[in-house]
Scaffold this motif. Structure first.
Motif, PDB file in Angstrom:
ATOM      1  N   PHE A 230      -4.858  -2.216   5.814  1.00 35.47           N
ATOM      2  CA  PHE A 230      -4.404  -1.677   7.101  1.00 35.47           C
ATOM      3  C   PHE A 230      -5.237  -0.428   7.403  1.00 35.47           C
TER       4      PHE A 230
ATOM      5  N   ALA B 180       4.305  -6.709   4.911  1.00 40.55           N
ATOM      6  CA  ALA B 180       2.928  -7.131   4.599  1.00 40.55           C
ATOM      7  C   ALA B 180       2.818  -7.866   3.262  1.00 40.55           C
TER       8      ALA B 180
ATOM      9  N   ARG C 119       1.188   1.763  18.739  1.00 42.19           N
ATOM     10  CA  ARG C 119       2.370   1.006  19.167  1.00 42.19           C
ATOM     11  C   ARG C 119       3.499   1.929  19.620  1.00 42.19           C
TER      12      ARG C 119
ATOM     13  N   HIS D 225       0.845  -1.201   0.000  1.00 42.84           N
ATOM     14  CA  HIS D 225       0.000   0.000   0.000  1.00 42.84           C
ATOM     15  C   HIS D 225       0.875   1.245   0.000  1.00 42.84           C
TER      16      HIS D 225
HETATM   17  C1  BGC Z   1       4.253  -3.280   9.935  1.00 38.64           C
HETATM   18  C2  BGC Z   1       3.395  -2.381  10.767  1.00 38.64           C
HETATM   19  C3  BGC Z   1       2.555  -1.528   9.854  1.00 38.64           C
HETATM   20  C4  BGC Z   1       1.781  -2.386   8.842  1.00 38.64           C
HETATM   21  C5  BGC Z   1       1.158  -1.588   7.770  1.00 38.64           C
HETATM   22  C6  BGC Z   1       3.188  -4.108   9.234  1.00 38.64           C
HETATM   23  O1  BGC Z   1       3.192  -5.344   9.095  1.00 38.64           O
HETATM   24  O2  BGC Z   1       5.140  -4.057  10.674  1.00 38.64           O
HETATM   25  O3  BGC Z   1       4.142  -1.613  11.648  1.00 38.64           O
HETATM   26  O4  BGC Z   1       1.651  -0.777  10.602  1.00 38.64           O
HETATM   27  O5  BGC Z   1       2.625  -3.312   8.233  1.00 38.64           O
HETATM   28  O6  BGC Z   1       2.145  -1.138   6.897  1.00 38.64           O
END
Ligand code: BGC
Length: 547
Positions: free
Chosen positions: A169, A206, A392, A108
């Motif tokens: 996300f 991701a 986080r 993304h």
């Molecule tokens: C990263 C996260 C992030 C997400 C979206 C993840 O897997 O480790 O910190 O918020 O990807 O990019």
């Protein structure tokens, strides 16, 4: 540079240090860590005994997901530095034999990326098909909402385009449309751009979510694997010696698929193992660990697991059963504020009640089990967290270098810092900091550096076959690692109490365990169970040598 990158298979023996650049060291006094600050600290990183830095996202970003919302793939965020700083960093790191990989967020972009801004103009825009649009928000219903505490749907309405767009996300992170070939080409060009600058590889963020197909959960689709193979062909064909590390939070079979037949990723994070380390420790039971490792499918030669205890995200509990998730939550997240989505947003030391013995035990397992260990910045000194910061952010507070102003992280006014330093009685920077631990030979920092040196002195740790040893009680986990005629024996006590144990070591009869400290005083192994007594949470590392 090319020669440096070209050293084949370095990832097999790597130890990674994960750096949150914004939180590491501020050289410009603006309250944000930056690349120049990181360069200043390379001696420290080298002294840890790690071999590769993993930099969290460094690209321009509105920072609504700490840089995982990229608004320009081909620049450095100005608050962190410049492309020239980046090149200087990789060169300075390479001079020290340290490699550098960065996050590459491919699934993304930020909604502020110019691709999305242009795509919103509608179907006539050349960028419209870079994203996934729909007139309704009911397609792909089987896809899970990952950030379930914030988002209720994977579709969001765009007022300008007058359509819904797809996002796995946050809703400000529209997913790229990999069915549109120019997107694939654009991402491959982004890779080339950074590889040409000398980067040693990517932690690809991701990975499972690149394609969408009706009737599936839109994860791990064959099309996604086909694109992973394209990325790998680019590396093998144009940049041999660089690596791809997959972030795929998946169950073992789906996860192992990202190694392909040795033609996808060189490495993947071992997501199933991580929560089971915490589970085994809390239950004082070796089964979760042994079952996990014994049932993990074999991975192709020249591939390697990346193993970790903690990172910048919540300690994800997606890869455990419902019952184990409930147990881990009740044991490790006693305050509801510690939970986020399906995980626990705490650092290593607070998770383990700051118990030095348990911290050492988990590190000892991390360093001796198969895989390349990844150490999260600050966890080498047992840094704490701040559960009162949102999302986080509590595990991303400034690195604690000393008891100086702002923990030695920045000389800016304290109120300018991107996040406050830790000041609470247990974790405050006056007590927990690098300078203090360097002065104390008994510190966690010295202990970990020593263990890392021991580990790198013996290729059995990175390359050896693992074989679990039968033990007379389940709170002991014992295994051997063997490589080219050398065998190490590793014995760990998961229990809070002293444990006598018999080890079935008959296969090694005639050899003598020599402790890594050089102690030759352990009795020779006989054709009968071998007896040891372990103190609470003790780890023993031996080499098996001819008597
Ligand atoms: C990263 C996260 C992030 C997400 C979206 C993840 O897997 O480790 O910190 O918020 O990807 O990019």
């Amino acid at each position: 540079m090319a020669e440096f990158n070209g050293g084949g298979h370095w990832h097999l023996d790597a130890v990674f240090y994960q750096v949150y650049v914004r939180g590491f060291k501020d050289s410009s006094r603006d309250g944000n860590g930056d690349l120049r600050g990181l360069i200043e600290k390379l001696d420290y990183i080298e002294s840890l005994g790690v071999s590769c830095l993993w930099l969290m996202p460094i690209f321009p970003s509105p920072l609504r997901d700490d840089g995982y919302d990229v608004s320009d793939f081909l620049e450095i965020d100005p608050s962190i530095g410049s492309l020239a700083d980046f090149q200087q960093l990789t060169e300075a790191a390479h001079q020290r034999d340290l490699r550098v990989i960065t996050d590459l967020v491919i699934s993304h972009t930020s909604d502020q990326h110019h691709w999305f801004q242009k795509a919103r103009q509608g179907p006539d825009s050349p960028f419209f098909s870079y994203y996934v649009w729909s007139d309704s928000d009911d397609r792909y219903q089987e896809a899970q909402v990952i950030f379930s505490d914030t988002e209720h749907s994977n579709w969001a309405w765009d007022h300008q385009a007058k359509r819904y767009y797809w996002h796995r996300f946050f809703s400000h992170q529209p997913d790229l449309n990999y069915d549109h070939l120019p997107v694939q080409e654009a991402i491959l060009d982004v890779m080339r751009f950074w590889l040409d600058l000398g980067i040693d590889g990517f932690r690809v963020d991701a990975v499972p979510y690149l394609f969408e197909r009706e009737g599936t959960n839109c994860e791990n689709l064959p099309e996604t694997h086909a694109f992973c193979r394209r990325m790998r062909r680019l590396i093998d064909g144009e940049y041999p010696g660089r690596i791809l590390l997959a972030e795929a939070n998946q169950w073992p079979d789906d996860l192992v698929a990202y190694f392909g037949a040795g033609d996808e990723f060189h490495m993947a994070f071992n997501f199933p193992l991580m929560p089971r380390l915490f589970l085994a420790l809390r239950r004082e039971d070796n089964r979760p660990l042994i079952d996990c490792i014994e049932t993990l499918p074999a991975i192709p030669a020249d591939c390697q697991w990346a193993t970790f205890l903690r990172n910048h995200d919540e300690l994800t509990l997606e890869m455990v059963t419902d019952a184990d998730r409930d147990y881990l939550t009740s044991e490790y997240a006693r305050d509801p504020r510690m939970m986020l989505n399906v995980g626990i947003r705490r650092r290593l030391a607070p998770l383990l009640d700051h118990d030095r013995r348990r911290i050492e035990l988990l590190y000892s397992l991390l360093l001796s089990l198969p895989g390349a260990p990844v150490i999260y910045y600050g966890d080498e000194i047992g840094m704490g967290d701040n559960i009162y910061l949102g999302d986080r952010n509590g595990v991303r507070t400034p690195m604690q270098w000393s008891d100086d102003r702002n923990a030695g992280f920045s000389s800016a006014d304290p109120s300018r810092l991107y996040k406050p330093v830790l000041t609470d009685p247990l974790d405050n920077y006056q007590t927990v900091n690098v300078a203090a631990q360097l002065r104390s030979p008994a510190s966690l920092l010295h202990w970990l550096r020593h263990q890392l040196r021991l580990r790198s002195s013996q290729p059995v740790f990175s390359r050896g076959e693992i074989r679990f040893v039968q033990v007379s009680c389940r709170s002991i986990v014992a295994f051997t690692r063997s490589h080219r005629g050398t065998t190490a024996l590793l014995v760990h006590n998961l229990a809070a109490t002293v444990q006598p144990v018999h080890l079935e070591l008959e296969a090694y009869a005639g050899l003598r365990p020599v402790h890594f400290s050089g102690n030759h005083g352990f009795p020779q192994i006989q054709a009968a169970p071998y007896f040891l007594n372990l103190a609470p949470y003790e780890s023993l590392w031996f080499l098996l040598e001819p008597a």
